[in-house]
Enzyme design. Sequence first.
Site, PDB file in Angstrom:
ATOM      1  N   SER A   9     -25.964 -38.356 -66.604  1.00 43.09           N
ATOM      2  CA  SER A   9     -25.192 -37.178 -67.018  1.00 43.09           C
ATOM      3  C   SER A   9     -26.137 -36.071 -67.458  1.00 43.09           C
ATOM      4  O   SER A   9     -26.986 -36.288 -68.326  1.00 43.09           O
ATOM      5  CB  SER A   9     -24.294 -37.535 -68.213  1.00 43.09           C
ATOM      6  OG  SER A   9     -23.884 -36.341 -68.860  1.00 43.09           O
ATOM      7  N   HIS A  34     -23.618 -37.301 -62.881  1.00 43.80           N
ATOM      8  CA  HIS A  34     -22.386 -37.113 -63.663  1.00 43.80           C
ATOM      9  C   HIS A  34     -22.357 -35.707 -64.244  1.00 43.80           C
ATOM     10  O   HIS A  34     -23.317 -35.270 -64.890  1.00 43.80           O
ATOM     11  CB  HIS A  34     -22.365 -38.160 -64.778  1.00 43.80           C
ATOM     12  CG  HIS A  34     -21.107 -38.253 -65.564  1.00 43.80           C
ATOM     13  ND1 HIS A  34     -20.024 -39.001 -65.167  1.00 43.80           N
ATOM     14  CD2 HIS A  34     -20.766 -37.703 -66.750  1.00 43.80           C
ATOM     15  CE1 HIS A  34     -19.062 -38.908 -66.076  1.00 43.80           C
ATOM     16  NE2 HIS A  34     -19.485 -38.133 -67.039  1.00 43.80           N
ATOM     17  N   ASP A  36     -20.372 -33.370 -66.848  1.00 39.96           N
ATOM     18  CA  ASP A  36     -19.394 -33.370 -67.945  1.00 39.96           C
ATOM     19  C   ASP A  36     -18.861 -31.967 -68.156  1.00 39.96           C
ATOM     20  O   ASP A  36     -19.570 -31.093 -68.652  1.00 39.96           O
ATOM     21  CB  ASP A  36     -20.068 -33.858 -69.232  1.00 39.96           C
ATOM     22  CG  ASP A  36     -20.173 -35.365 -69.252  1.00 39.96           C
ATOM     23  OD1 ASP A  36     -21.284 -35.892 -69.462  1.00 39.96           O
ATOM     24  OD2 ASP A  36     -19.135 -36.017 -69.039  1.00 39.96           O
ATOM     25  N   MET A  38     -16.315 -29.470 -69.992  1.00 42.57           N
ATOM     26  CA  MET A  38     -15.560 -29.396 -71.240  1.00 42.57           C
ATOM     27  C   MET A  38     -14.992 -27.990 -71.409  1.00 42.57           C
ATOM     28  O   MET A  38     -15.680 -27.001 -71.151  1.00 42.57           O
ATOM     29  CB  MET A  38     -16.479 -29.702 -72.426  1.00 42.57           C
ATOM     30  CG  MET A  38     -17.102 -31.079 -72.356  1.00 42.57           C
ATOM     31  SD  MET A  38     -18.208 -31.332 -73.771  1.00 42.57           S
ATOM     32  CE  MET A  38     -18.921 -32.909 -73.298  1.00 42.57           C
ATOM     33  N   HIS A  67     -16.496 -35.385 -64.412  1.00 39.82           N
ATOM     34  CA  HIS A  67     -15.645 -35.836 -65.528  1.00 39.82           C
ATOM     35  C   HIS A  67     -15.117 -34.595 -66.219  1.00 39.82           C
ATOM     36  O   HIS A  67     -15.863 -33.892 -66.900  1.00 39.82           O
ATOM     37  CB  HIS A  67     -16.536 -36.671 -66.453  1.00 39.82           C
ATOM     38  CG  HIS A  67     -15.882 -37.087 -67.723  1.00 39.82           C
ATOM     39  ND1 HIS A  67     -16.623 -37.497 -68.808  1.00 39.82           N
ATOM     40  CD2 HIS A  67     -14.584 -37.176 -68.108  1.00 39.82           C
ATOM     41  CE1 HIS A  67     -15.808 -37.835 -69.797  1.00 39.82           C
ATOM     42  NE2 HIS A  67     -14.570 -37.648 -69.391  1.00 39.82           N
ATOM     43  N   MET A  69     -13.080 -32.923 -68.975  1.00 37.80           N
ATOM     44  CA  MET A  69     -12.468 -33.073 -70.294  1.00 37.80           C
ATOM     45  C   MET A  69     -11.760 -31.754 -70.601  1.00 37.80           C
ATOM     46  O   MET A  69     -12.250 -30.907 -71.351  1.00 37.80           O
ATOM     47  CB  MET A  69     -13.541 -33.394 -71.345  1.00 37.80           C
ATOM     48  CG  MET A  69     -14.138 -34.788 -71.150  1.00 37.80           C
ATOM     49  SD  MET A  69     -15.735 -35.015 -71.935  1.00 37.80           S
ATOM     50  CE  MET A  69     -16.812 -34.525 -70.599  1.00 37.80           C
ATOM     51  N   MET A 141     -14.354 -44.186 -72.159  1.00 44.69           N
ATOM     52  CA  MET A 141     -15.222 -43.453 -73.085  1.00 44.69           C
ATOM     53  C   MET A 141     -15.668 -44.442 -74.149  1.00 44.69           C
ATOM     54  O   MET A 141     -14.830 -45.046 -74.835  1.00 44.69           O
ATOM     55  CB  MET A 141     -14.463 -42.289 -73.712  1.00 44.69           C
ATOM     56  CG  MET A 141     -14.142 -41.164 -72.746  1.00 44.69           C
ATOM     57  SD  MET A 141     -15.537 -40.616 -71.765  1.00 44.69           S
ATOM     58  CE  MET A 141     -16.615 -40.012 -73.054  1.00 44.69           C
ATOM     59  N   GLY A 146     -16.795 -35.176 -75.989  1.00 43.04           N
ATOM     60  CA  GLY A 146     -17.064 -33.838 -76.525  1.00 43.04           C
ATOM     61  C   GLY A 146     -18.524 -33.531 -76.705  1.00 43.04           C
ATOM     62  O   GLY A 146     -18.913 -32.364 -76.746  1.00 43.04           O
ATOM     63  N   GLY A 148     -22.878 -35.299 -76.088  1.00 42.14           N
ATOM     64  CA  GLY A 148     -23.741 -36.432 -75.760  1.00 42.14           C
ATOM     65  C   GLY A 148     -24.475 -36.900 -77.016  1.00 42.14           C
ATOM     66  O   GLY A 148     -24.295 -36.339 -78.096  1.00 42.14           O
ATOM     67  N   GLY A 149     -25.260 -37.957 -76.870  1.00 40.40           N
ATOM     68  CA  GLY A 149     -26.124 -38.429 -77.950  1.00 40.40           C
ATOM     69  C   GLY A 149     -25.425 -39.138 -79.087  1.00 40.40           C
ATOM     70  O   GLY A 149     -25.983 -39.287 -80.173  1.00 40.40           O
ATOM     71  N   ASP A 179     -18.918 -44.511 -70.332  1.00 37.92           N
ATOM     72  CA  ASP A 179     -19.568 -43.233 -70.595  1.00 37.92           C
ATOM     73  C   ASP A 179     -19.757 -42.985 -72.087  1.00 37.92           C
ATOM     74  O   ASP A 179     -18.798 -42.835 -72.825  1.00 37.92           O
ATOM     75  CB  ASP A 179     -18.669 -42.123 -70.001  1.00 37.92           C
ATOM     76  CG  ASP A 179     -19.237 -40.739 -70.161  1.00 37.92           C
ATOM     77  OD1 ASP A 179     -18.651 -39.812 -69.591  1.00 37.92           O
ATOM     78  OD2 ASP A 179     -20.261 -40.568 -70.851  1.00 37.92           O
ATOM     79  N   GLY A 181     -23.330 -43.258 -75.074  1.00 33.36           N
ATOM     80  CA  GLY A 181     -24.151 -44.175 -75.868  1.00 33.36           C
ATOM     81  C   GLY A 181     -24.728 -45.329 -75.068  1.00 33.36           C
ATOM     82  O   GLY A 181     -25.047 -46.397 -75.602  1.00 33.36           O
ATOM     83  N   SER A 202     -28.363 -38.979 -72.689  1.00 33.62           N
ATOM     84  CA  SER A 202     -29.505 -38.805 -73.605  1.00 33.62           C
ATOM     85  C   SER A 202     -30.599 -39.846 -73.408  1.00 33.62           C
ATOM     86  O   SER A 202     -31.781 -39.510 -73.414  1.00 33.62           O
ATOM     87  CB  SER A 202     -29.011 -38.886 -75.060  1.00 33.62           C
ATOM     88  OG  SER A 202     -27.912 -38.059 -75.231  1.00 33.62           O
TER      89      SER A 202
HETATM   90  C1  DX5 Z   1     -19.122 -37.189 -73.833  1.00 31.78           C
HETATM   91  C2  DX5 Z   1     -19.924 -37.171 -72.557  1.00 31.78           C
HETATM   92  C3  DX5 Z   1     -21.187 -38.003 -72.811  1.00 31.78           C
HETATM   93  C4  DX5 Z   1     -22.231 -37.912 -71.748  1.00 31.78           C
HETATM   94  C5  DX5 Z   1     -23.331 -38.947 -71.935  1.00 31.78           C
HETATM   95  O1  DX5 Z   1     -18.032 -36.359 -73.732  1.00 31.78           O
HETATM   96  O2  DX5 Z   1     -19.150 -37.669 -71.492  1.00 31.78           O
HETATM   97  O3  DX5 Z   1     -20.786 -39.313 -72.983  1.00 31.78           O
HETATM   98  O4  DX5 Z   1     -21.635 -38.148 -70.552  1.00 31.78           O
HETATM   99  O5  DX5 Z   1     -23.671 -39.039 -73.231  1.00 31.78           O
HETATM  100  P1  DX5 Z   1     -24.886 -39.894 -73.788  1.00 31.78           P
HETATM  101  O6  DX5 Z   1     -25.914 -38.883 -74.173  1.00 31.78           O
HETATM  102  O7  DX5 Z   1     -24.290 -40.669 -74.914  1.00 31.78           O
HETATM  103  O8  DX5 Z   1     -25.388 -40.805 -72.675  1.00 31.78           O
HETATM  104 ZN    ZN Z   2     -18.747 -37.930 -69.074  1.00 32.97          ZN
END
Ligand code: DX5
Ligand code: ZN
Length: 218
Positions: A9, A34, A36, A38, A67, A69, A141, A146, A148-149, A179, A181, A202
């Site tokens: 992502s 991926h 994301d 938003m 994805h 959101m 999820m 909303g 990452g990290g 998706d 962590g 991340s």
């Molecule tokens: C949250 C996003 C994150 C991203 C990956 O809305 O969808 O999950 O894809 O995030 P991390 O940095 O946790 O891999």
């Molecule tokens: Zn995502």
Amino acid sequence: MKKVIISPSILNCDYFHLATEVEKIIASGATWMHFDVMDGHFVPNISIGNMFLEKIAPSINLVKDVHIMVCDPLKFVEKFAKAGADYLTFHLETYRDINKINKTIDLIHAHKMKAGLSIKPKTKVEKVFPFLEKLDLVLFMSVNPGQGGQSFIPEVLDKIATLKAEIKRRNLSTLISVDGGINDQTAPKCIASGADVLVVGSYLFQSEDFASEYKKLM
Ligand code: DX5
Ligand code: ZN
């Protein structure tokens, strides 16, 4: 044993050097990427949109795993088809009316994309069962959507196993994606529970060596 698909992502990547970041994805052997999206309403932040994807999609020979959101995803299906999405995954929580969920899945297919349905950590896995026959992918999820990290929410593992059993029982080929962590510790747990795709942001983009960290996820 089928190999897990890693879908890096770019949410937390170095946008100033985006081409270099995408080259890291390709060099690692990843075949998916991926995106994301938003809208600042369904989730508090605003990230990238269909116009961003449209501009870079022609240069990217990877499966575009999008994805969204966003509220009212029906409004965005055609835009993301035009932008070049391969998988378009929206959130079950966006509509109370199941007819609208079905309509969105059907419209995604009508635009020659694969349809994914995502649920937040607190949403029960059984909520996706009525749509399973039509779905190409279910995205769990493992963080609150909303940003990452964030840290992995382990309760997702039982949900993955429950859905895997249901997919097997119905003899379907729906992919299970997770998706949020995901790292070298949480990846094996997701795979053991039945995940087919891991969305990783991340852990890869903030590492010193993308390719070697990528290998640890398999
Ligand atoms: C949250 C996003 C994150 C991203 C990956 O809305 O969808 O999950 O894809 O995030 P991390 O940095 O946790 O891999
Ligand atoms: Zn995502």
